[in-house]
Design a protein around this motif. Sequence first.
Motif, PDB file in Angstrom:
ATOM      1  N   PRO A   1       0.823  -1.212   0.000  1.00  0.00           N
ATOM      2  CA  PRO A   1       0.000   0.000   0.000  1.00  0.00           C
ATOM      3  C   PRO A   1       0.858   1.265   0.000  1.00  0.00           C
ATOM      4  O   PRO A   1       1.841   1.365   0.720  1.00  0.00           O
ATOM      5  N   SER A   2       0.477   2.205  -0.827  1.00  0.00           N
ATOM      6  CA  SER A   2       1.104   3.523  -0.836  1.00  0.00           C
ATOM      7  C   SER A   2      -0.003   4.565  -0.792  1.00  0.00           C
ATOM      8  O   SER A   2      -1.143   4.285  -1.159  1.00  0.00           O
ATOM      9  N   TYR A   3       0.334   5.730  -0.309  1.00  0.00           N
ATOM     10  CA  TYR A   3      -0.648   6.795  -0.088  1.00  0.00           C
ATOM     11  C   TYR A   3      -0.099   8.087  -0.661  1.00  0.00           C
ATOM     12  O   TYR A   3       1.069   8.418  -0.460  1.00  0.00           O
ATOM     13  N   THR A   4      -0.947   8.855  -1.335  1.00  0.00           N
ATOM     14  CA  THR A   4      -0.501  10.137  -1.880  1.00  0.00           C
ATOM     15  C   THR A   4      -1.680  11.075  -2.091  1.00  0.00           C
ATOM     16  O   THR A   4      -2.806  10.632  -2.320  1.00  0.00           O
ATOM     17  N   ASP A   5      -1.381  12.366  -2.004  1.00  0.00           N
ATOM     18  CA  ASP A   5      -2.362  13.395  -2.356  1.00  0.00           C
ATOM     19  C   ASP A   5      -1.855  14.216  -3.542  1.00  0.00           C
ATOM     20  O   ASP A   5      -2.403  15.252  -3.860  1.00  0.00           O
ATOM     21  N   GLY A   6      -0.803  13.730  -4.194  1.00  0.00           N
ATOM     22  CA  GLY A   6      -0.216  14.445  -5.316  1.00  0.00           C
ATOM     23  C   GLY A   6       1.012  15.232  -4.906  1.00  0.00           C
ATOM     24  O   GLY A   6       1.918  15.435  -5.697  1.00  0.00           O
ATOM     25  N   ARG A   7       1.048  15.691  -3.677  1.00  0.00           N
ATOM     26  CA  ARG A   7       2.224  16.406  -3.175  1.00  0.00           C
ATOM     27  C   ARG A   7       3.039  15.515  -2.249  1.00  0.00           C
ATOM     28  O   ARG A   7       4.253  15.416  -2.359  1.00  0.00           O
TER      29      ARG A   7
END
Length: 148
Positions: A113-119
Amino acid sequence: MNLHEGATVSSCRFPDAAVDHPLRQLHLWGGRLFQVLLVLIVMITAGLPVSAAWICDGDRLTAEPIQLGRDAFGVMDEPIPNTADGTVPGDVILLNWRGVTLQLPRTNNAGAPSYTDGRWWWQAENPEQPDFRQRKGGIVSYACSPET
């Protein structure tokens, strides 16, 4: 006013007023105490999300997974696609670092699992050295190690 034999105005029109006042207060306090104890039991026994802590770039970082994806999908005939380590797309992770709380949604990437909001980007494939990055002009990587 016509009353039945043995009846009084207070017991006919206001049944609560006929109860001995101290006894009534004791009943109210007992009910409140029961409610408070019930809330405390629920709070103590409720499953809290597991969180972990690291030192990233010299500052403490905590990560708390929040499972929202299963609720978003609802009941499905087929298994949820791309589940990994008990997470599904739609889950989020809360990162607390340097006085800021980041809420990053889980990506739909295959693998760990990886998590991102674009930044911001977070992945803890290796719990000893999670990958924590920020897009700030270029890509800035922060070195993380387990909190001791």
